[in-house]
Write a protein that holds these residues in place. Structure first.
Motif, PDB file in Angstrom:
ATOM      1  N   LEU A 229       0.864  -1.179   0.000  1.00 15.48           N
ATOM      2  CA  LEU A 229       0.000   0.000   0.000  1.00 15.48           C
ATOM      3  C   LEU A 229       0.902   1.232   0.000  1.00 15.48           C
ATOM      4  O   LEU A 229       1.910   1.275   0.720  1.00 15.48           O
ATOM      5  CB  LEU A 229      -0.902   0.012   1.238  1.00 15.48           C
ATOM      6  N   PHE A 230       0.515   2.257  -0.766  1.00 12.69           N
ATOM      7  CA  PHE A 230       1.392   3.406  -0.973  1.00 12.69           C
ATOM      8  C   PHE A 230       0.801   4.673  -0.360  1.00 12.69           C
ATOM      9  O   PHE A 230      -0.327   5.045  -0.646  1.00 12.69           O
ATOM     10  CB  PHE A 230       1.625   3.614  -2.473  1.00 12.69           C
ATOM     11  N   ARG A 231       1.613   5.316   0.482  1.00 12.51           N
ATOM     12  CA  ARG A 231       1.182   6.570   1.103  1.00 12.51           C
ATOM     13  C   ARG A 231       2.296   7.615   1.166  1.00 12.51           C
ATOM     14  O   ARG A 231       2.012   8.795   1.341  1.00 12.51           O
ATOM     15  CB  ARG A 231       0.668   6.302   2.521  1.00 12.51           C
ATOM     16  N   SER A 232       3.563   7.205   1.043  1.00  9.74           N
ATOM     17  CA  SER A 232       4.650   8.160   1.261  1.00  9.74           C
ATOM     18  C   SER A 232       4.988   8.959   0.013  1.00  9.74           C
ATOM     19  O   SER A 232       5.341  10.130   0.104  1.00  9.74           O
ATOM     20  CB  SER A 232       5.903   7.435   1.773  1.00  9.74           C
ATOM     21  N   ASP A 233       4.914   8.326  -1.154  1.00  7.44           N
ATOM     22  CA  ASP A 233       5.289   9.011  -2.392  1.00  7.44           C
ATOM     23  C   ASP A 233       4.487   8.417  -3.544  1.00  7.44           C
ATOM     24  O   ASP A 233       4.996   7.597  -4.318  1.00  7.44           O
ATOM     25  CB  ASP A 233       6.787   8.876  -2.644  1.00  7.44           C
ATOM     26  N   VAL A 234       3.253   8.842  -3.663  1.00 11.60           N
ATOM     27  CA  VAL A 234       2.351   8.312  -4.686  1.00 11.60           C
ATOM     28  C   VAL A 234       2.869   8.619  -6.084  1.00 11.60           C
ATOM     29  O   VAL A 234       2.769   7.795  -6.998  1.00 11.60           O
ATOM     30  CB  VAL A 234       0.927   8.874  -4.473  1.00 11.60           C
ATOM     31  N   GLN A 235       3.449   9.788  -6.270  1.00 12.22           N
ATOM     32  CA  GLN A 235       3.943  10.166  -7.592  1.00 12.22           C
ATOM     33  C   GLN A 235       5.063   9.238  -8.055  1.00 12.22           C
ATOM     34  O   GLN A 235       5.169   8.929  -9.245  1.00 12.22           O
ATOM     35  CB  GLN A 235       4.431  11.619  -7.579  1.00 12.22           C
ATOM     36  N   LYS A 236       5.881   8.773  -7.136  1.00 11.11           N
ATOM     37  CA  LYS A 236       6.951   7.853  -7.480  1.00 11.11           C
ATOM     38  C   LYS A 236       6.393   6.577  -8.082  1.00 11.11           C
ATOM     39  O   LYS A 236       6.898   6.058  -9.085  1.00 11.11           O
ATOM     40  CB  LYS A 236       7.770   7.533  -6.225  1.00 11.11           C
ATOM     41  N   VAL A 237       5.331   6.076  -7.481  1.00  8.71           N
ATOM     42  CA  VAL A 237       4.713   4.838  -7.952  1.00  8.71           C
ATOM     43  C   VAL A 237       4.068   5.047  -9.316  1.00  8.71           C
ATOM     44  O   VAL A 237       4.188   4.209 -10.220  1.00  8.71           O
ATOM     45  CB  VAL A 237       3.673   4.339  -6.932  1.00  8.71           C
ATOM     46  N   MET A 238       3.403   6.168  -9.484  1.00 14.83           N
ATOM     47  CA  MET A 238       2.756   6.454 -10.767  1.00 14.83           C
ATOM     48  C   MET A 238       3.800   6.665 -11.863  1.00 14.83           C
ATOM     49  O   MET A 238       3.578   6.279 -13.018  1.00 14.83           O
ATOM     50  CB  MET A 238       1.829   7.660 -10.630  1.00 14.83           C
ATOM     51  N   LYS A 239       4.948   7.240 -11.512  1.00 18.86           N
ATOM     52  CA  LYS A 239       6.014   7.420 -12.497  1.00 18.86           C
ATOM     53  C   LYS A 239       6.595   6.076 -12.932  1.00 18.86           C
ATOM     54  O   LYS A 239       6.972   5.897 -14.095  1.00 18.86           O
ATOM     55  CB  LYS A 239       7.113   8.320 -11.922  1.00 18.86           C
ATOM     56  N   LEU A 240       6.677   5.122 -12.008  1.00 16.48           N
ATOM     57  CA  LEU A 240       7.136   3.784 -12.387  1.00 16.48           C
ATOM     58  C   LEU A 240       6.190   3.159 -13.404  1.00 16.48           C
ATOM     59  O   LEU A 240       6.626   2.593 -14.412  1.00 16.48           O
ATOM     60  CB  LEU A 240       7.225   2.888 -11.144  1.00 16.48           C
ATOM     61  N   TYR A 241       4.883   3.271 -13.157  1.00 20.96           N
ATOM     62  CA  TYR A 241       3.906   2.717 -14.101  1.00 20.96           C
ATOM     63  C   TYR A 241       3.970   3.422 -15.440  1.00 20.96           C
ATOM     64  O   TYR A 241       3.832   2.801 -16.495  1.00 20.96           O
ATOM     65  CB  TYR A 241       2.498   2.795 -13.498  1.00 20.96           C
ATOM     66  N   ASP A 242       4.191   4.725 -15.397  1.00 22.26           N
ATOM     67  CA  ASP A 242       4.323   5.486 -16.639  1.00 22.26           C
ATOM     68  C   ASP A 242       5.549   5.008 -17.418  1.00 22.26           C
ATOM     69  O   ASP A 242       5.486   4.780 -18.635  1.00 22.26           O
ATOM     70  CB  ASP A 242       4.439   6.975 -16.308  1.00 22.26           C
TER      71      ASP A 242
END
Length: 396
Positions: A229-242
């Motif tokens: 579950l992601f709460r600390s850096d959501v943008q980091k996770v979305m950038k990985l998917y991108d």
């Protein structure tokens, strides 16, 4: 007594950790297990569960659910995805909560009937529809073919939590904490990429569509159906998917081989030596007979180049290499360099089949493409070394 875990305001994790299943979808190995993440949102007016878990885990799930409900009834079940590892307990929930209403989109309905025989008490939602639970407003967005036709995500407009379904999911059961800031990044990232390559990669173009659709939401947390579950850096996770869905590779290479008696393995090792001579430091060598193919797919997706080497087996590709090529054609990685080489004894076949794969893959091919009879000579291994060196220089 199993206890629910609070993960946000009025929001509870009621999922389970499966360390007993050996193969996810009977295909992909699970040395670290897998988590089935399910959730409950307690509004002031109504309660809503977000998905369930796999069938064998009813007792643990229902204990956690009732702990989170704290004496209240369950009013709604949001069905983000009908695959049985998320929807396995729908029938049991309906028997326990007679007034339970189900929320899904139009493509959920026939699957709900097919799996569970349920046709009534279904609220059909479309993009942008909302459900007000009191203090929590759930908003729905469909993400068809990510990775089933009925797939959707649910966004809690009040807390900024995106219940993201299989998107942003990963293999691996929880080891202690549920959240990204409670784990080492490399631990969850490797299993997230392995999950992506095995389950989601075929639909990378759909990932791009989904990311644009979700771009207008103020997402503070991402709670997927599997993994961290992601709460600390959501943008980091979305950038990985991108990055993954755009087929952007890192500097590095995979060398995968199929060998019966070690001769093709020697060829593969020479390719690795050539890669090293070209200053490629991150090289992953995989025997397709001894490595679950999800790891090979993961690192092919990770890096800019790969080489496939196979012996000939009954005039065709070695079976495990044939399986790998089939999976690669199904997922169609892009923006990569590929090299191939084959070996044979009484009949050729492997190299031709690998060249056929390379042609269909539409990737940039690197030469030479050695074809070696029986055991490789010094000159043969020099050609394999040259293949590796040229692949490395192309990657760099």
């Amino acid at each position: 007594m199993y206890k629910a875990i609070q993960v946000n305001q009025d929001t509870w994790w009621v999922g389970v950790n499966d360390r007993e299943t050996d193969m996810f979808e009977s295909l992909w190995c699970l040395p670290q297990g897998v988590a089935y993440n399910a959730y409950l949102v307690n509004g002031t007016k109504a309660t809503a569960a977000i998905d369930t878990v796999k069938g064998p885990w009813f007792d643990e799930y229902i204990n956690k659910l009732e702990d989170a409900l704290n004496g209240r009834a369950l009013n709604y079940l949001v069905i983000n995805h009908m695959e049985p590892d998320h929807a396995g307990l729908i029938s049991q929930l309906k028997r326990k909560y007679a007034d339970l209403k189900f929320i899904g989109n139009a493509k959920t309905v026939p699957l709900l009937k097919g799996y569970h025989g349920i046709e009534s008490d279904v609220l059909v939602v479309k993009d942008g529809d909302v459900l007000d639970l009191g203090g929590h407003v759930l908003k729905f967005a469909t993400v068809p073919m990510l990775h089933w036709p009925e797939s959707m995500v649910t966004f809690d407009d009040s807390t900024g939590v995106l219940f993201s379904n299989d998107s942003f999911g990963g293999f691996g059961a929880h080891e202690g904490g549920l959240f990204d800031d409670e784990k080492v990044d490399a631990r969850w990232q490797d299993e997230m990429l392995r999950y992506y390559a095995a389950i989601v990669a075929k639909y990378s173009n759909i990932v791009q569509v989904a990311l644009k659709k979700l771009g207008g939401l103020e997402i503070k947390n991402i709670f997927p159906s599997h993994g961290t579950l992601f709460r600390s850096d959501v943008q980091k996770v979305m950038k990985l998917y991108d990055k993954w869905s755009k087929h952007e590779g890192e500097v590095g290479a995979v060398v995968a081989y199929g060998s019966m008696y070690g001769n093709t393995r020697r060829m593969a090792e020479a390719v690795c030596a050539g890669l090293s001579a070209a200053k490629i430091q991150d090289v992953r060598l995989y025997d397709v007979s001894r490595t679950d193919l999800s790891y090979v797919l993961r690192d092919i997706w990770r890096f800019k180049g790969f080489a496939l080497l196979s012996c000939t087996y009954n005039t065709q590709l070695f079976p495990n290499m044939e399986s790998l090529c089939s999976k690669l054609l199904n997922r169609m990685p892009k923006n990569k360099f590929v090299g191939v080489a084959g070996s044979y004894s009484w009949s050729k076949g492997a190299l031709t089949a690998l060249q056929d794969y390379a042609e269909k893959s539409k990737l940039t091919r690197v030469t030479p493409e050695p074809e070696i009879y029986t055991s490789p000579t010094h000159e043969d291994l020099e050609k394999c070394f040259e293949l590796g060196k040229n692949l490395g220089e192309a990657i760099r």
